[in-house]
Scaffold this motif. Sequence first.
Motif, mmCIF file in Angstrom:
data_model
loop_
_atom_site.group_PDB
_atom_site.id
_atom_site.type_symbol
_atom_site.label_atom_id
_atom_site.label_comp_id
_atom_site.label_asym_id
_atom_site.label_seq_id
_atom_site.Cartn_x
_atom_site.Cartn_y
_atom_site.Cartn_z
ATOM 1 N N LEU A 293 0.851 -1.195 0.000
ATOM 2 C CA LEU A 293 0.000 0.000 0.000
ATOM 3 C C LEU A 293 0.884 1.241 0.000
ATOM 4 O O LEU A 293 1.919 1.266 -0.635
ATOM 5 C CB LEU A 293 -0.952 -0.052 1.202
ATOM 6 C CG LEU A 293 -1.906 -1.261 1.214
ATOM 7 C CD1 LEU A 293 -2.809 -1.217 2.442
ATOM 8 C CD2 LEU A 293 -2.741 -1.324 -0.050
ATOM 9 N N SER A 294 0.468 2.271 0.689
ATOM 10 C CA SER A 294 1.234 3.517 0.690
ATOM 11 C C SER A 294 1.390 4.026 2.110
ATOM 12 O O SER A 294 0.694 3.581 3.040
ATOM 13 C CB SER A 294 0.514 4.575 -0.150
ATOM 14 O OG SER A 294 -0.689 4.987 0.507
ATOM 15 N N GLU A 295 2.289 4.974 2.275
ATOM 16 C CA GLU A 295 2.467 5.600 3.585
ATOM 17 C C GLU A 295 1.156 6.198 4.077
ATOM 18 O O GLU A 295 0.825 6.127 5.267
ATOM 19 C CB GLU A 295 3.544 6.683 3.500
ATOM 20 C CG GLU A 295 3.790 7.384 4.826
ATOM 21 C CD GLU A 295 4.521 8.713 4.682
ATOM 22 O OE1 GLU A 295 4.657 9.416 5.692
ATOM 23 O OE2 GLU A 295 4.927 9.036 3.546
ATOM 24 N N ALA A 296 0.380 6.775 3.163
ATOM 25 C CA ALA A 296 -0.892 7.402 3.543
ATOM 26 C C ALA A 296 -1.828 6.395 4.204
ATOM 27 O O ALA A 296 -2.592 6.748 5.112
ATOM 28 C CB ALA A 296 -1.558 8.015 2.320
ATOM 29 N N ASP A 297 -1.776 5.137 3.766
ATOM 30 C CA ASP A 297 -2.644 4.123 4.358
ATOM 31 C C ASP A 297 -2.259 3.842 5.805
ATOM 32 O O ASP A 297 -3.126 3.578 6.645
ATOM 33 C CB ASP A 297 -2.583 2.839 3.528
ATOM 34 C CG ASP A 297 -3.248 2.998 2.178
ATOM 35 O OD1 ASP A 297 -4.434 3.365 2.144
ATOM 36 O OD2 ASP A 297 -2.574 2.783 1.156
ATOM 37 N N TYR A 298 -0.967 3.895 6.096
ATOM 38 C CA TYR A 298 -0.558 3.726 7.491
ATOM 39 C C TYR A 298 -1.135 4.837 8.349
ATOM 40 O O TYR A 298 -1.647 4.576 9.445
ATOM 41 C CB TYR A 298 0.961 3.718 7.618
ATOM 42 C CG TYR A 298 1.409 3.824 9.064
ATOM 43 C CD1 TYR A 298 1.205 2.772 9.952
ATOM 44 C CD2 TYR A 298 1.988 5.001 9.559
ATOM 45 C CE1 TYR A 298 1.577 2.872 11.287
ATOM 46 C CE2 TYR A 298 2.364 5.102 10.883
ATOM 47 C CZ TYR A 298 2.148 4.038 11.751
ATOM 48 O OH TYR A 298 2.502 4.149 13.085
#
Length: 223
Positions: A53-58
Amino acid sequence: MTTTTSPSAQAASQDPAALSAASFSVVLRDATREEHTAAEERGFITQLMGGELSEADYWRLLAQYLPLYEALEQAIEAAAAEDDLAAAFHDPRFARVAAIRADLAARFGADHEIDAPLPITARYAHRIRTASVPQLLAHHYLRYLGDLSGGQAIGALVARHYQVPREQLTMWDFSDIDAPKRVKDAYRAHLDEITDPAVREEFLAETKLGYELAGELFTALER
């Protein structure tokens, strides 16, 4: 995925008399293994931890954790002031709210507006706030013992896959606890001191529900 539950734990989860006699920490671990695995295998969390996924999902996940930990920490502090069982488990070093807020501020700035709770998050937090003491301790067990164990891997994987710096990962920093294994062993010893079959049964049922709620949150984040 095939899971194995010890015969004693399987019997204890089905028989109130066995439940009162067995090591409760073992019963909790083994009798909820299926629910634990089901929550961990939801697409969102497996993909996030796998670097898909992406950092934003974290950060979306962390924003949803905030109201859950706010509910948990307020509830356990209030319960510990009035109830000996809750007091036995309450440890201020477990608290994560300040760390979550610090991480979000470090990443987005102090004035950044935090994502609103999803409906499942609001329902989950309400469940924690309105829980009986055994139910509250089930959520306490799931969140904090999990953070001290698998949670350490989450912090490491987020740093590796999404290049999040250490100063933005204090959610997973338990450096105030010198010997995490000793703390976890003491926590399990407190679990084993719970001898009332009714309390154990209520605790176990809520632990299963807690895993289900966590899984629903991961599913909602995936959508």
